[in-house]
Design a protein around this motif. Sequence first.
Motif, mmCIF file in Angstrom:
data_model
loop_
_atom_site.group_PDB
_atom_site.id
_atom_site.type_symbol
_atom_site.label_atom_id
_atom_site.label_comp_id
_atom_site.label_asym_id
_atom_site.label_seq_id
_atom_site.Cartn_x
_atom_site.Cartn_y
_atom_site.Cartn_z
ATOM 1 N N MET A 199 -4.548 94.080 0.437
ATOM 2 C CA MET A 199 -4.393 92.646 0.215
ATOM 3 C C MET A 199 -5.652 91.921 0.666
ATOM 4 O O MET A 199 -6.206 92.220 1.717
ATOM 5 C CB MET A 199 -3.182 92.121 1.007
ATOM 6 N N SER A 200 -6.098 90.987 -0.135
ATOM 7 C CA SER A 200 -7.269 90.189 0.235
ATOM 8 C C SER A 200 -6.841 88.747 0.461
ATOM 9 O O SER A 200 -5.865 88.271 -0.128
ATOM 10 C CB SER A 200 -8.340 90.259 -0.863
ATOM 11 N N PHE A 201 -7.601 88.055 1.329
ATOM 12 C CA PHE A 201 -7.294 86.675 1.670
ATOM 13 C C PHE A 201 -8.476 85.793 1.302
ATOM 14 O O PHE A 201 -9.638 86.223 1.356
ATOM 15 C CB PHE A 201 -7.002 86.547 3.159
ATOM 16 N N ALA A 202 -8.177 84.544 0.944
ATOM 17 C CA ALA A 202 -9.233 83.603 0.594
ATOM 18 C C ALA A 202 -10.079 83.253 1.806
ATOM 19 O O ALA A 202 -11.271 82.950 1.675
ATOM 20 C CB ALA A 202 -8.624 82.339 -0.013
ATOM 21 N N ILE A 203 -9.475 83.252 2.984
ATOM 22 C CA ILE A 203 -10.181 83.042 4.242
ATOM 23 C C ILE A 203 -9.726 84.108 5.221
ATOM 24 O O ILE A 203 -8.696 84.756 5.018
ATOM 25 C CB ILE A 203 -9.927 81.639 4.834
ATOM 26 N N ALA A 204 -10.484 84.318 6.265
ATOM 27 C CA ALA A 204 -10.110 85.322 7.262
ATOM 28 C C ALA A 204 -8.823 84.894 7.960
ATOM 29 O O ALA A 204 -8.711 83.746 8.410
ATOM 30 C CB ALA A 204 -11.222 85.489 8.287
ATOM 31 N N PRO A 205 -7.826 85.782 8.048
ATOM 32 C CA PRO A 205 -6.580 85.424 8.729
ATOM 33 C C PRO A 205 -6.814 85.226 10.223
ATOM 34 O O PRO A 205 -7.728 85.816 10.818
ATOM 35 C CB PRO A 205 -5.665 86.629 8.460
ATOM 36 N N ALA A 206 -5.987 84.393 10.818
ATOM 37 C CA ALA A 206 -6.101 84.131 12.249
ATOM 38 C C ALA A 206 -5.758 85.386 13.051
ATOM 39 O O ALA A 206 -4.963 86.221 12.625
ATOM 40 C CB ALA A 206 -5.160 82.998 12.648
ATOM 41 N N ALA A 207 -6.377 85.515 14.197
ATOM 42 C CA ALA A 207 -6.066 86.623 15.086
ATOM 43 C C ALA A 207 -4.630 86.502 15.583
ATOM 44 O O ALA A 207 -4.087 85.401 15.700
ATOM 45 C CB ALA A 207 -7.029 86.622 16.268
ATOM 46 N N VAL A 208 -4.008 87.638 15.871
ATOM 47 C CA VAL A 208 -2.637 87.653 16.375
ATOM 48 C C VAL A 208 -2.664 87.426 17.883
ATOM 49 O O VAL A 208 -3.231 88.242 18.616
ATOM 50 C CB VAL A 208 -1.946 88.995 16.054
ATOM 51 N N PRO A 209 -2.054 86.340 18.378
ATOM 52 C CA PRO A 209 -1.984 86.159 19.834
ATOM 53 C C PRO A 209 -1.170 87.297 20.453
ATOM 54 O O PRO A 209 -0.219 87.799 19.845
ATOM 55 C CB PRO A 209 -1.261 84.818 19.993
ATOM 56 N N SER A 210 -1.542 87.704 21.657
ATOM 57 C CA SER A 210 -0.834 88.819 22.288
ATOM 58 C C SER A 210 -0.837 88.659 23.802
ATOM 59 O O SER A 210 -1.645 87.910 24.364
ATOM 60 C CB SER A 210 -1.464 90.154 21.898
ATOM 61 N N LEU A 211 0.086 89.382 24.435
ATOM 62 C CA LEU A 211 0.239 89.326 25.887
ATOM 63 C C LEU A 211 0.163 90.725 26.470
ATOM 64 O O LEU A 211 0.480 91.713 25.790
ATOM 65 C CB LEU A 211 1.580 88.701 26.249
ATOM 66 N N SER A 212 -0.226 90.819 27.727
ATOM 67 C CA SER A 212 -0.273 92.098 28.426
ATOM 68 C C SER A 212 1.138 92.571 28.754
ATOM 69 O O SER A 212 2.065 91.769 28.921
ATOM 70 C CB SER A 212 -1.066 91.965 29.727
ATOM 71 N N ILE A 213 1.285 93.895 28.838
ATOM 72 C CA ILE A 213 2.537 94.528 29.234
ATOM 73 C C ILE A 213 2.292 95.273 30.527
ATOM 74 O O ILE A 213 1.342 96.063 30.631
ATOM 75 C CB ILE A 213 3.045 95.495 28.146
ATOM 76 N N GLN A 214 3.124 95.029 31.509
ATOM 77 C CA GLN A 214 2.956 95.656 32.810
ATOM 78 C C GLN A 214 3.009 97.175 32.686
ATOM 79 O O GLN A 214 3.960 97.745 32.157
ATOM 80 C CB GLN A 214 4.069 95.181 33.759
ATOM 81 N N GLY A 215 1.928 97.843 33.145
ATOM 82 C CA GLY A 215 1.908 99.301 33.184
ATOM 83 C C GLY A 215 1.669 99.990 31.862
ATOM 84 O O GLY A 215 1.787 101.218 31.777
ATOM 85 N N GLN A 216 1.309 99.225 30.813
ATOM 86 C CA GLN A 216 1.081 99.836 29.502
ATOM 87 C C GLN A 216 -0.237 99.348 28.916
ATOM 88 O O GLN A 216 -0.589 98.169 29.084
ATOM 89 C CB GLN A 216 2.223 99.503 28.539
ATOM 90 N N PRO A 217 -0.963 100.208 28.192
ATOM 91 C CA PRO A 217 -2.206 99.750 27.566
ATOM 92 C C PRO A 217 -1.958 98.918 26.303
ATOM 93 O O PRO A 217 -2.798 98.114 25.913
ATOM 94 C CB PRO A 217 -2.919 101.066 27.220
ATOM 95 N N GLU A 218 -0.790 99.131 25.656
ATOM 96 C CA GLU A 218 -0.485 98.371 24.456
ATOM 97 C C GLU A 218 -0.225 96.906 24.806
ATOM 98 O O GLU A 218 0.117 96.569 25.934
ATOM 99 C CB GLU A 218 0.745 98.943 23.742
ATOM 100 N N ARG A 219 -0.371 96.046 23.813
ATOM 101 C CA ARG A 219 -0.144 94.626 24.006
ATOM 102 C C ARG A 219 1.061 94.175 23.180
ATOM 103 O O ARG A 219 1.437 94.814 22.202
ATOM 104 C CB ARG A 219 -1.397 93.825 23.634
ATOM 105 N N PHE A 220 1.654 93.071 23.587
ATOM 106 C CA PHE A 220 2.822 92.517 22.907
ATOM 107 C C PHE A 220 2.355 91.429 21.949
ATOM 108 O O PHE A 220 1.816 90.404 22.379
ATOM 109 C CB PHE A 220 3.808 91.928 23.923
ATOM 110 N N PRO A 221 2.537 91.615 20.629
ATOM 111 C CA PRO A 221 2.095 90.602 19.668
ATOM 112 C C PRO A 221 3.076 89.425 19.639
ATOM 113 O O PRO A 221 4.285 89.613 19.531
ATOM 114 C CB PRO A 221 2.106 91.354 18.335
ATOM 115 N N VAL A 222 2.558 88.229 19.737
ATOM 116 C CA VAL A 222 3.409 87.032 19.755
ATOM 117 C C VAL A 222 3.619 86.543 18.330
ATOM 118 O O VAL A 222 2.666 86.256 17.601
ATOM 119 C CB VAL A 222 2.779 85.921 20.611
ATOM 120 N N HIS A 223 4.890 86.443 17.950
ATOM 121 C CA HIS A 223 5.244 85.990 16.602
ATOM 122 C C HIS A 223 5.599 84.505 16.610
ATOM 123 O O HIS A 223 4.933 83.692 15.980
ATOM 124 C CB HIS A 223 6.406 86.832 16.078
ATOM 125 N N ARG A 224 6.669 84.152 17.322
ATOM 126 C CA ARG A 224 7.099 82.758 17.432
ATOM 127 C C ARG A 224 7.510 82.487 18.883
ATOM 128 O O ARG A 224 7.851 83.405 19.616
ATOM 129 C CB ARG A 224 8.297 82.476 16.502
#
Length: 231
Positions: free
Chosen positions: A1-26
Amino acid sequence: MSFAIAPAAVPSLSIQGQPERFPVHRIFCVGRNYAAHAREMGKDPDRDPPFFFMKPANAAVDASTPTTIPYPPKTTNFHHEIELVVAIGKGGRDIAQDRAYEHVFGYAVGLDMTRRDLQLEARDKGRPWEFGKSFSQSAPIGAITPATSHEPVSHGAIRVSVNGAARQSSDVGLLIWSVEECIAYLSQYEALEPGDLIMTGTPEGVNAVVRGDVMHGEIDGLSAITVTVEA
């Protein structure tokens, strides 16, 4: 899929004790969910059905380490509101109250930063609260503690200090609508989705901060946050 403009970055939060991050939707926010805060805002704390407002995803600020937020424009009354934040890991509609915890990914400490003058002006005119509540970087949130490593948060001290002086101090057990009730009620109106956050309301003691102030927020058993208002 292509976009007319660059999509916004996904805001995210740290997770205690994990390297993965939590993506914020709403971000859903429960209004007036502590009786004493309802009274200080001039409202009766009756147990009416809960009401919700929303913040944009880019309101979320990762406050897992000491962080700084800007003093927003168009206000002279910028308030802190300490809150228990619930991170949703499993979506669903019409969620049964006794199954609500199955949808919780984890919990965090958060601040619902509010342009109080704009909110009250809108409230008094019967207008939406967006300019008072729903602006970028208005929700600093600490590292999420996964629910698998933490008992359901149904009680525990919740507090915030400013420059070392106590401001808000209460207990999560005093929520008018509990975490599971908020999840079940909200899911009747909107299907919850993974990545959603629910900010569960603030206790009494909300007050203004000015440039340079340092807020320190805590909830027993969760990662504390330290947030400075940009000088």
